[in-house]
Design a protein around this motif. Structure first.
Motif, short mmCIF file in Angstrom:
data_model
loop_
_atom_site.label_atom_id
_atom_site.label_comp_id
_atom_site.label_asym_id
_atom_site.label_seq_id
_atom_site.Cartn_x
_atom_site.Cartn_y
_atom_site.Cartn_z
N THR A 125 12.72 -5.25 8.36
CA THR A 125 13.79 -5.98 9.02
C THR A 125 14.66 -6.78 8.05
OG1 THR A 125 12.25 -7.77 9.51
CG2 THR A 125 12.59 -6.14 11.24
N ASN A 126 14.13 -7.10 6.86
CA ASN A 126 14.91 -7.83 5.85
C ASN A 126 15.72 -6.90 4.96
OD1 ASN A 126 12.98 -6.72 4.18
ND2 ASN A 126 12.14 -8.68 3.49
N GLY A 127 15.66 -5.58 5.23
CA GLY A 127 16.43 -4.60 4.47
C GLY A 127 15.70 -3.96 3.31
N ILE A 128 14.54 -4.48 2.95
CA ILE A 128 13.76 -3.90 1.85
C ILE A 128 13.14 -2.59 2.32
CG2 ILE A 128 11.71 -4.23 0.40
CD1 ILE A 128 12.40 -7.20 0.33
N THR A 129 13.11 -1.61 1.44
CA THR A 129 12.53 -0.30 1.74
C THR A 129 11.28 -0.10 0.89
OG1 THR A 129 14.71 0.59 2.25
CG2 THR A 129 12.99 2.18 1.76
N ARG A 130 10.26 0.49 1.50
CA ARG A 130 9.00 0.75 0.79
C ARG A 130 8.52 2.15 1.12
NH1 ARG A 130 3.59 -2.91 1.42
NH2 ARG A 130 2.13 -1.43 0.54
N MET A 131 7.96 2.83 0.11
CA MET A 131 7.44 4.17 0.30
C MET A 131 5.93 4.12 0.57
SD MET A 131 7.58 7.53 -2.15
CE MET A 131 6.62 6.82 -3.45
N PHE A 132 5.49 4.93 1.52
CA PHE A 132 4.07 5.07 1.85
C PHE A 132 3.67 6.52 1.59
CE2 PHE A 132 5.50 1.38 4.07
CZ PHE A 132 4.45 0.49 3.94
N GLN A 133 2.67 6.69 0.73
CA GLN A 133 2.27 8.03 0.32
C GLN A 133 1.01 8.54 1.01
OE1 GLN A 133 2.32 8.63 -3.98
NE2 GLN A 133 3.16 6.57 -4.13
N GLY A 134 0.21 7.63 1.58
CA GLY A 134 -1.04 8.09 2.15
C GLY A 134 -1.67 7.08 3.09
N VAL A 135 -2.85 7.45 3.58
CA VAL A 135 -3.55 6.69 4.60
C VAL A 135 -3.97 5.30 4.11
CG1 VAL A 135 -5.55 6.65 6.14
CG2 VAL A 135 -4.34 8.80 5.73
N HIS A 136 -4.53 5.21 2.90
CA HIS A 136 -4.94 3.89 2.38
C HIS A 136 -3.75 2.95 2.30
CE1 HIS A 136 -8.68 5.61 0.17
NE2 HIS A 136 -8.97 5.24 1.38
N ASP A 137 -2.65 3.47 1.80
CA ASP A 137 -1.43 2.68 1.65
C ASP A 137 -0.97 2.14 3.02
OD1 ASP A 137 0.63 1.64 0.11
OD2 ASP A 137 1.81 3.48 0.13
N ALA A 138 -0.96 3.02 4.02
CA ALA A 138 -0.52 2.62 5.36
C ALA A 138 -1.49 1.61 5.98
CB ALA A 138 -0.40 3.85 6.26
N LEU A 139 -2.79 1.86 5.89
CA LEU A 139 -3.77 0.95 6.50
C LEU A 139 -3.75 -0.41 5.81
CD1 LEU A 139 -5.92 0.44 8.60
CD2 LEU A 139 -7.60 1.40 7.01
N ASP A 140 -3.61 -0.42 4.51
CA ASP A 140 -3.53 -1.69 3.79
C ASP A 140 -2.34 -2.51 4.28
OD1 ASP A 140 -4.54 -3.42 1.60
OD2 ASP A 140 -2.57 -3.01 0.73
N PHE A 141 -1.21 -1.86 4.47
CA PHE A 141 -0.02 -2.55 4.97
C PHE A 141 -0.25 -3.04 6.40
CE2 PHE A 141 4.15 -2.44 7.11
CZ PHE A 141 4.76 -3.46 6.40
N LEU A 142 -0.84 -2.20 7.25
CA LEU A 142 -1.12 -2.59 8.63
C LEU A 142 -2.05 -3.81 8.68
CD1 LEU A 142 -1.66 0.96 10.15
CD2 LEU A 142 0.13 -0.64 10.85
N ALA A 143 -3.05 -3.83 7.82
CA ALA A 143 -4.06 -4.89 7.85
C ALA A 143 -3.60 -6.19 7.19
CB ALA A 143 -5.33 -4.40 7.16
N LYS A 144 -2.75 -6.09 6.16
CA LYS A 144 -2.43 -7.28 5.38
C LYS A 144 -0.99 -7.78 5.47
CE LYS A 144 -5.94 -6.15 1.96
NZ LYS A 144 -6.18 -5.69 0.60
N GLU A 145 -0.05 -6.89 5.80
CA GLU A 145 1.35 -7.28 5.73
C GLU A 145 2.15 -7.02 7.00
OE1 GLU A 145 3.28 -6.11 1.93
OE2 GLU A 145 1.37 -5.10 1.53
N TRP A 146 1.51 -6.47 8.01
CA TRP A 146 2.23 -6.07 9.22
C TRP A 146 2.87 -7.27 9.88
CZ3 TRP A 146 3.79 -1.46 10.40
CH2 TRP A 146 4.28 -1.20 11.69
N PRO A 147 4.16 -7.19 10.22
CA PRO A 147 4.85 -8.36 10.78
C PRO A 147 4.46 -8.71 12.22
CG PRO A 147 6.34 -6.49 10.67
CD PRO A 147 5.06 -6.08 9.99
N LEU A 148 4.10 -7.72 13.03
CA LEU A 148 3.77 -7.96 14.45
C LEU A 148 2.40 -7.37 14.74
CD1 LEU A 148 7.10 -6.52 15.90
CD2 LEU A 148 6.60 -8.93 15.56
N ARG A 149 1.39 -8.15 14.70
CA ARG A 149 0.04 -7.60 14.90
C ARG A 149 -0.28 -7.40 16.37
NH1 ARG A 149 -2.46 -8.06 9.60
NH2 ARG A 149 -1.08 -9.29 8.47
#
Length: 100
Positions: A16-40
């Motif tokens: 939402t702040n305009g920054i773009t990030r690439m996700f290459q795999g499952v660990h990357d996605a789950l880590d983001f969901l668990a630690k950085e997700w804006p709306l849990r």
């Protein structure tokens, strides 16, 4: 630690702040969901967490986890774009090992 379970097609997520990030795999996605997700909250968020964990336990595929992660991103108002596989951009002749 288990090796990364790569997505066949990596994704780029625009926050939402305009920054773009690439996700290459499952660990990357789950880590983001668990630690950085804006709306849990949200049905898609919960499903993405569940399916990413399932993929890491070999109970579902990386492709299923990827689609759940994409749905969660869209539910949270974060646009998603598919990217060419890394081996197409970096030049190696063979792709990395991937989960099916």
């Amino acid at each position: 630690m288990l090796p990364e379970m790569y997505f066949a097609t990596p994704i780029s997520v625009t926050f939402t702040n305009g920054i773009t990030r690439m996700f290459q795999g499952v660990h990357d996605a789950l880590d983001f969901l668990a630690k950085e997700w804006p709306l849990r909250t949200g049905e898609c968020y919960a499903r993405a967490c569940e399916l990413c964990r399932a993929a890491l336990q070999f109970r579902t595929s990386a492709a299923v986890a990827r689609e759940a992660f994409v749905s969660a991103c869209l539910e949270a108002g974060m646009p998603v774009q598919a990217l060419p596989p890394l081996w197409h951009r970096s030049g190696p002749s063979t792709p990395p090992m991937m989960s099916v």
